[in-house]
Design a protein around this motif. Structure first.
Motif, PDB file in Angstrom:
ATOM      1  N   TYR A 700      -6.460  -0.486 -40.529  1.00  0.00           N
ATOM      2  CA  TYR A 700      -7.146  -1.744 -40.210  1.00  0.00           C
ATOM      3  C   TYR A 700      -8.668  -1.647 -40.272  1.00  0.00           C
ATOM      4  O   TYR A 700      -9.343  -2.677 -40.284  1.00  0.00           O
ATOM      5  N   GLY A 701      -9.232  -0.447 -40.229  1.00  0.00           N
ATOM      6  CA  GLY A 701     -10.681  -0.281 -40.364  1.00  0.00           C
ATOM      7  C   GLY A 701     -11.467  -1.028 -39.302  1.00  0.00           C
ATOM      8  O   GLY A 701     -11.219  -0.875 -38.097  1.00  0.00           O
ATOM      9  N   ASN A 702     -12.401  -1.880 -39.729  1.00  0.00           N
ATOM     10  CA  ASN A 702     -13.257  -2.616 -38.798  1.00  0.00           C
ATOM     11  C   ASN A 702     -12.487  -3.581 -37.900  1.00  0.00           C
ATOM     12  O   ASN A 702     -13.003  -4.033 -36.876  1.00  0.00           O
ATOM     13  N   ASP A 703     -11.269  -3.930 -38.301  1.00  0.00           N
ATOM     14  CA  ASP A 703     -10.452  -4.866 -37.511  1.00  0.00           C
ATOM     15  C   ASP A 703      -9.455  -4.143 -36.597  1.00  0.00           C
ATOM     16  O   ASP A 703      -8.463  -4.722 -36.172  1.00  0.00           O
ATOM     17  N   SER A 704      -9.724  -2.884 -36.301  1.00  0.00           N
ATOM     18  CA  SER A 704      -8.763  -2.081 -35.527  1.00  0.00           C
ATOM     19  C   SER A 704      -8.600  -2.537 -34.087  1.00  0.00           C
ATOM     20  O   SER A 704      -7.642  -2.148 -33.413  1.00  0.00           O
ATOM     21  N   PHE A 705      -9.545  -3.349 -33.580  1.00  0.00           N
ATOM     22  CA  PHE A 705      -9.414  -3.853 -32.213  1.00  0.00           C
ATOM     23  C   PHE A 705      -8.916  -5.300 -32.196  1.00  0.00           C
ATOM     24  O   PHE A 705      -8.940  -5.959 -31.153  1.00  0.00           O
ATOM     25  N   SER A 706      -8.452  -5.785 -33.330  1.00  0.00           N
ATOM     26  CA  SER A 706      -7.937  -7.147 -33.410  1.00  0.00           C
ATOM     27  C   SER A 706      -6.572  -7.241 -32.739  1.00  0.00           C
ATOM     28  O   SER A 706      -5.903  -6.230 -32.485  1.00  0.00           O
ATOM     29  N   LEU A 707      -6.150  -8.468 -32.489  1.00  0.00           N
ATOM     30  CA  LEU A 707      -4.849  -8.696 -31.867  1.00  0.00           C
ATOM     31  C   LEU A 707      -3.729  -8.138 -32.748  1.00  0.00           C
ATOM     32  O   LEU A 707      -2.794  -7.493 -32.257  1.00  0.00           O
ATOM     33  N   GLU A 708      -3.831  -8.348 -34.049  1.00  0.00           N
ATOM     34  CA  GLU A 708      -2.796  -7.868 -34.959  1.00  0.00           C
ATOM     35  C   GLU A 708      -2.713  -6.348 -34.965  1.00  0.00           C
ATOM     36  O   GLU A 708      -1.624  -5.757 -34.934  1.00  0.00           O
ATOM     37  N   ALA A 709      -3.871  -5.687 -34.984  1.00  0.00           N
ATOM     38  CA  ALA A 709      -3.881  -4.218 -34.988  1.00  0.00           C
ATOM     39  C   ALA A 709      -3.292  -3.660 -33.699  1.00  0.00           C
ATOM     40  O   ALA A 709      -2.533  -2.677 -33.719  1.00  0.00           O
ATOM     41  N   MET A 710      -3.648  -4.269 -32.577  1.00  0.00           N
ATOM     42  CA  MET A 710      -3.114  -3.805 -31.299  1.00  0.00           C
ATOM     43  C   MET A 710      -1.596  -3.967 -31.240  1.00  0.00           C
ATOM     44  O   MET A 710      -0.880  -3.089 -30.753  1.00  0.00           O
ATOM     45  N   ARG A 711      -1.105  -5.083 -31.720  1.00  0.00           N
ATOM     46  CA  ARG A 711       0.343  -5.295 -31.718  1.00  0.00           C
ATOM     47  C   ARG A 711       1.032  -4.263 -32.600  1.00  0.00           C
ATOM     48  O   ARG A 711       2.100  -3.746 -32.261  1.00  0.00           O
ATOM     49  N   HIS A 712       0.420  -3.960 -33.747  1.00  0.00           N
ATOM     50  CA  HIS A 712       0.995  -2.964 -34.641  1.00  0.00           C
ATOM     51  C   HIS A 712       1.009  -1.582 -33.980  1.00  0.00           C
ATOM     52  O   HIS A 712       2.000  -0.842 -34.073  1.00  0.00           O
ATOM     53  N   TYR A 713      -0.087  -1.254 -33.293  1.00  0.00           N
ATOM     54  CA  TYR A 713      -0.170   0.040 -32.602  1.00  0.00           C
ATOM     55  C   TYR A 713       0.938   0.189 -31.562  1.00  0.00           C
ATOM     56  O   TYR A 713       1.659   1.196 -31.540  1.00  0.00           O
ATOM     57  N   PHE A 714       1.090  -0.812 -30.697  1.00  0.00           N
ATOM     58  CA  PHE A 714       2.110  -0.706 -29.646  1.00  0.00           C
ATOM     59  C   PHE A 714       3.518  -0.754 -30.219  1.00  0.00           C
ATOM     60  O   PHE A 714       4.430  -0.115 -29.695  1.00  0.00           O
ATOM     61  N   SER A 715       3.699  -1.498 -31.304  1.00  0.00           N
ATOM     62  CA  SER A 715       5.015  -1.526 -31.940  1.00  0.00           C
ATOM     63  C   SER A 715       5.388  -0.137 -32.435  1.00  0.00           C
ATOM     64  O   SER A 715       6.523   0.331 -32.231  1.00  0.00           O
ATOM     65  N   MET A 716       4.449   0.544 -33.080  1.00  0.00           N
ATOM     66  CA  MET A 716       4.706   1.906 -33.558  1.00  0.00           C
ATOM     67  C   MET A 716       4.900   2.872 -32.399  1.00  0.00           C
ATOM     68  O   MET A 716       5.801   3.722 -32.416  1.00  0.00           O
ATOM     69  N   LEU A 717       4.060   2.730 -31.367  1.00  0.00           N
ATOM     70  CA  LEU A 717       4.115   3.655 -30.235  1.00  0.00           C
ATOM     71  C   LEU A 717       5.460   3.579 -29.525  1.00  0.00           C
ATOM     72  O   LEU A 717       6.115   4.605 -29.287  1.00  0.00           O
ATOM     73  N   TYR A 718       5.915   2.363 -29.200  1.00  0.00           N
ATOM     74  CA  TYR A 718       7.151   2.255 -28.435  1.00  0.00           C
ATOM     75  C   TYR A 718       8.393   2.350 -29.305  1.00  0.00           C
ATOM     76  O   TYR A 718       9.468   2.672 -28.819  1.00  0.00           O
ATOM     77  N   SER A 719       8.227   2.122 -30.623  1.00  0.00           N
ATOM     78  CA  SER A 719       9.325   2.410 -31.532  1.00  0.00           C
ATOM     79  C   SER A 719       9.557   3.908 -31.561  1.00  0.00           C
ATOM     80  O   SER A 719      10.692   4.389 -31.486  1.00  0.00           O
ATOM     81  N   TYR A 720       8.471   4.661 -31.632  1.00  0.00           N
ATOM     82  CA  TYR A 720       8.601   6.119 -31.599  1.00  0.00           C
ATOM     83  C   TYR A 720       9.124   6.587 -30.247  1.00  0.00           C
ATOM     84  O   TYR A 720      10.001   7.447 -30.160  1.00  0.00           O
ATOM     85  N   GLN A 721       8.593   5.986 -29.186  1.00  0.00           N
ATOM     86  CA  GLN A 721       9.028   6.408 -27.852  1.00  0.00           C
ATOM     87  C   GLN A 721      10.506   6.125 -27.632  1.00  0.00           C
ATOM     88  O   GLN A 721      11.203   6.895 -26.984  1.00  0.00           O
ATOM     89  N   SER A 722      10.998   4.993 -28.156  1.00  0.00           N
ATOM     90  CA  SER A 722      12.379   4.602 -27.898  1.00  0.00           C
ATOM     91  C   SER A 722      13.363   5.273 -28.844  1.00  0.00           C
ATOM     92  O   SER A 722      14.475   5.600 -28.470  1.00  0.00           O
ATOM     93  N   PHE A 723      12.947   5.471 -30.100  1.00  0.00           N
ATOM     94  CA  PHE A 723      13.907   5.988 -31.077  1.00  0.00           C
ATOM     95  C   PHE A 723      13.359   7.250 -31.751  1.00  0.00           C
ATOM     96  O   PHE A 723      14.030   8.254 -31.815  1.00  0.00           O
ATOM     97  N   GLY A 724      12.154   7.111 -32.286  1.00  0.00           N
ATOM     98  CA  GLY A 724      11.341   8.219 -32.741  1.00  0.00           C
ATOM     99  C   GLY A 724      12.008   9.335 -33.496  1.00  0.00           C
ATOM    100  O   GLY A 724      12.953   9.163 -34.236  1.00  0.00           O
ATOM    101  N   ARG A 725      11.472  10.546 -33.265  1.00  0.00           N
ATOM    102  CA  ARG A 725      11.898  11.708 -34.034  1.00  0.00           C
ATOM    103  C   ARG A 725      13.092  12.410 -33.411  1.00  0.00           C
ATOM    104  O   ARG A 725      13.650  13.335 -33.966  1.00  0.00           O
ATOM    105  N   THR A 726      13.462  11.998 -32.213  1.00  0.00           N
ATOM    106  CA  THR A 726      14.658  12.540 -31.567  1.00  0.00           C
ATOM    107  C   THR A 726      15.457  11.370 -31.024  1.00  0.00           C
ATOM    108  O   THR A 726      15.022  10.232 -31.065  1.00  0.00           O
TER     109      THR A 726
END
Length: 864
Positions: A700-726
């Motif tokens: 996202y570059g300069n837009d990394s603190f945007s609403l869309e970027a934040m939603r993408h970050y948490f989606s990846m974070l909790y997708s990994y936390q819930s299902f992830g690599r194990t």
């Protein structure tokens, strides 16, 4: 002989005896009168007690309706042979039992057991009425000390050195009276655990004698039933139906109900102890102001804050405040997100919403749950300024009030009363509470008196999770489920307030809902946003841009920092902050321009430092600040450039909130430089979140603190936390929900094991008081001379530093930390060990190096 008297007569006699303090016991016996060719048998009543006035005799005769009732005062009876005959052949209908004693041997000052049970039953019923469970509260309050209706316990009160289990009796009584049905487990947990804590249920084959299954079949209980039923007739009645609406998760649904009832009983028990042992202390309890009055004070306060906008961005802040106040007056109880961009003034906005909402929905209090003590100290002061100091409780345990190894069951009664008094103000019975994630959530999953006592006051409350994105990592799912249950069955409203909002709804499992005895579990409650047009609001507060630097060594970082006139650098550990601070200090001519902030400094010290920092920033003087993450959330400083050690995107965004705060500079010049100082462990929370943040910033570059970027970050974070690599669900890493649901249908819960696993901070820090200034010195002198500890310990909270256990023990072993009062520790030799720029210096090189390894604790720590 008793069969000759109707039950109504016996009850009438008992009522008179129990209402007269001078009658200590009463016994019915036969009076044989020789008349004519046969012997008549009348009823006699022997009374024990000094100075029993004659009017009582008259009342007894009238109550019995028997003209020939013979009454004997046994204290004045000189005929020893007749006394022995009465005591041998008579049947006791009334004996005085005591609940607790004073240090005096004069029993006139002791508390009657009946009085105590009725008081606790009444208060517990009133507390439980807030979640439609008053019948449960009354029952449990009246039976919690049933085991004190024994001679063994009365002897213990009298000074006998015997161990008495008085908590099991009432649990067994309800269990047997209700036909050993599983519903009786609810009452049994509370009664059996009202001192030792909620136990695991387990099985009767368990090796642990303290588990509830074994206690329910325990044989060695002193006789109590006859006296209990005489003094507290009809105490149990029929089984009480559940008053709850079906829950989303059956384990959370039922275990929360038990914890809430437990809270009602232990709070009622503690308050009765306070009223009995210390009337003056009880009378000093705060007189809470009404919510309308608090709103009036708030509106007066903000009229000054928002009346004359200083910056253009202030107009947007005013718009957000007006919108949220309006939503507070129209929203019904529920789960909400309050997504406010960094720098929008959410501290006051969230308070305004909560006050309006509390009035609209008839809620009793507002509870702010905050991740760091540094934010608590600042926010609590704002709330006190706005609402009044006596209406705001700041609760974090910089001072401990109860040792974890307190043996309540066998503690001396006088000491127990004193212990309870130290906990008496910990029930959150104030309009506004400001507390930590640790204190709040470990209470929701706790099993001890001190942890759970406050829980019933969460009912009918507004609960605001400040910086909700930091809600407990590996415990996110059980924490979220608990909050949903508070809204569903305890009439609470929960608000997730943050600039970096994770998608909470994604953490509710998509699963088949299970049923319990014809009560279907329902889908989770919806989560609604309170702020409209979020993309527009985030664009309005867009004033910085991130720039990835990659791996940077300390020398390069120092060169970069000293090249700026004003800059801030945030690192992940206390050790890193000290190292970098020393290096910058050695590389700059003006030592007054360099500042260090970390949790090794007491709050009062940090407050003084921040005052100097703000003054230099305002005067455009050189200022370089090196800090740990405690600067990020809610601290009002404004610098043109920020450097941030790689961490989660939410943490980086919080650091960015200290850059170009009022939008005075151009976005292209307001940069948050993100650097990597260490190779982080990707299997731990910080490593995982940092790894994903790096990927999102790259995308996202300069837009990394945007609403869309934040939603993408948490989606990846909790997708990994819930299902992830194990296959492991890291949002419930310790399997709390599985533990609660395993035998939920049998109402068999592992309360103790859950409490042991639900530890937000693995290493419990130890609080140490620092005599930082004259006020701290004066308070410590008072502390040495008084038994009224609580107020003084509260005053000393800003003078506490938390040390990890190993270092604390090293300091204590060498006498550098000394125990000033019971469980209150004070740092000695301040000139050697407390430094004006960094606070408490590490005990040794080993402890100095250890801090660099504490990445997770440093980032997630929420000092209780």
């Amino acid at each position: 002989m008793l069969s000759r008297l109707p039950e109504a007569v016996l009850e009438a006699l008992y009522a008179v005896c129990s209402s007269e303090f001078s009658v200590k016991s009463a016994m019915l016996f036969e009076v044989r009168v020789q008349g004519g060719h046969q012997e008549d048998v009348d009823i006699g009543l022997a009374l024990y007690g000094k100075h029993i006035p004659l009017p009582i005799h008259k009342r007894l005769r009238e109550a019995a309706g028997l003209n020939k009732l013979h009454i004997i005062n046994m204290e004045e009876l000189d005929n020893s042979a007749l006394r022995r005959e009465i005591e041998t052949d008579g049947e006791t209908i009334y004996s005085v039992y005591y609940a607790r004693r004073t240090e005096s041997v004069n029993k006139r000052e002791w508390q009657f057991l009946q009085t105590h049970l009725r008081n606790v039953g009444k208060d517990a019923a009133q507390f439980a009425s807030h979640f439609k469970a008053e019948k449960w509260g009354k029952l449990l309050g009246q039976l919690h000390d049933a085991g004190k209706f024994t001679e063994a316990f009365q002897q213990r009160l009298g000074g006998a050195s015997i161990r008495v289990d008085h908590s099991t009796a009432g649990a067994q009584y309800v269990y047997e009276q209700w036909g050993k049905d599983a519903i009786a487990h609810i009452a049994a947990y509370v009664i059996a655990g009202h001192h030792a804590g909620l136990a695991d249920f387990e099985t009767t084959a368990s090796l642990d004698e303290g588990v509830l299954a074994r206690r329910l079949v325990k044989n060695k209980i002193p006789p109590y039933r006859e006296s209990l039923e005489l003094h507290m007739p009809h105490a149990t009645g029929e089984p009480i139906p559940l008053s709850l609406s079906p829950g989303f998760d059956v384990g959370m649904w039922l275990s929360m109900f038990i914890r809430m009832l437990f809270s009602c009983v232990v709070d009622a028990d503690s308050l009765d102890a306070e009223r009995y042992a210390n009337h003056a202390h009880s009378d000093q309890r705060g007189r809470p102001a009404s919510m309308p009055l608090l709103l009036e004070r708030f509106e007066t306060y903000i009229s000054d804050k928002f009346a004359a906008p200083k910056y253009e961005i202030d107009l947007v802040r005013s718009e957000l405040l007006a919108e949220c106040l309006s939503r507070g007056g129209e929203s019904e109880r529920g789960l909400y997100t309050l997504t406010l961009p960094t720098g929008s003034g959410k501290t006051l906005i969230s308070l305004g919403f909560a006050l309006r909402h509390a009035i609209h929905c008839g809620l009793r209090r507002i509870i702010f749950v905050i991740p760091y003590t540094s934010i608590i100290e600042q926010n609590a002061q704002i709330y006190r300024d706005a609402l009044g100091a006596d209406q705001v409780l700041e609760h974090h345990s910089n001072i401990r009030h109860e040792s974890s190894n307190d043996d309540w069951e066998h503690m001396d009664e006088a000491r127990k009363a004193k212990k309870k008094l130290t906990l008496a103000t910990e029930n959150w019975d104030v309009p506004v509470v400001v507390t930590t994630n640790v204190q709040f959530f470990e209470s929701l999953f706790g099993n001890t008196r001190s942890r759970c006592r406050k829980l019933h006051n969460l009912a009918n409350s507004v609960i605001v999770l400040d910086e909700a994105q930091m809600m407990n990592g590996h415990f996110f799912k059980p924490s979220l489920y608990a909050l949903e249950e508070l809204v569903r069955n305890y009439d609470a409203t929960v608000v997730f307030s943050t600039a970096t909002q994770p998608n909470m709804a994604d953490l509710f499992e998509r699963r088949k809902f299970i049923h319990l005895k014809e009560k279907p579990c329902l889908p989770p409650l919806p989560i609604k946003e309170l702020v409209s047009n979020l993309p527009k609001r985030f664009e309005q507060f867009r004033r910085v841009r991130p720039l990835m630097l990659g791996h940077v060594d300390d020398d390069e970082l120092v060169n970069r920092l000293t090249g700026h006139r004003q800059a801030m650098c945030v690192v992940n550990t206390r050790q890193a902050a000290r190292v970098l601070y020393r290096k910058v200090l050695a590389s700059i001519d003006d030592c007054k321009a360099v500042f260090h902030l970390s949790a090794r400094m007491c709050a009062k010290h940090r407050e003084h430092r921040l005052r100097r920092i703000r003054r230099r920033l305002f005067c455009k003087l050189p200022c370089i600040l090196i800090s740990t993450q405690l600067i990020e959330c809610g601290v009002d400083v404004d610098l043109p450039v920020v450097y941030r050690d790689l961490a989660g995107l939410d943490s980086i965004a919080q650091a960015a909130g200290r850059c170009n705060r009022n939008n005075e500079g151009a976005i292209e010049d307001s940069i948050v430089y993100v650097f990597e100082r260490l190779v982080l462990n990707k299997n731990r929370w910080l490593g995982t979140s940092a790894d994903i943040a790096k990927e999102v910033i790259g995308r996202y570059g300069n837009d990394s603190f945007s609403l869309e970027a934040m939603r993408h970050y948490f989606s990846m974070l909790y997708s990994y936390q819930s299902f992830g690599r194990t296959s492991e669900d890291k949002t419930d890493k310790h399997q709390i929900m599985a533990m609660l649901n395993r035998d939920a249908a049998k109402l068999a819960f592992p309360f103790k094991k859950v409490a042991q696993r639900f530890r937000l901070v693995d290493t419990t820090a130890m609080p140490v008081l620092v005599e930082y200034d004259a006020y701290a010195r004066q308070q410590l002198e008072q502390l040495q001379q008084t038994n009224s500890l609580f107020r003084i310990l509260r005053n000393l909270q800003p003078y506490v530093v938390q040390l990890y256990p190993n270092e604390f023990e090293a300091f204590r072993r060498d006498g550098i930390v000394q125990e000033f009062r019971d469980n209150v520790f004070v740092l000695q030799h301040l000139d050697q060990w407390y430094q004006g720029d960094i606070g408490i210096r590490p005990f040794s090189d080993k402890h100095y190096a250890d801090e660099e390894l504490r990445l997770d604790e440093a980032v997630q720590q929420s000092i209780e």
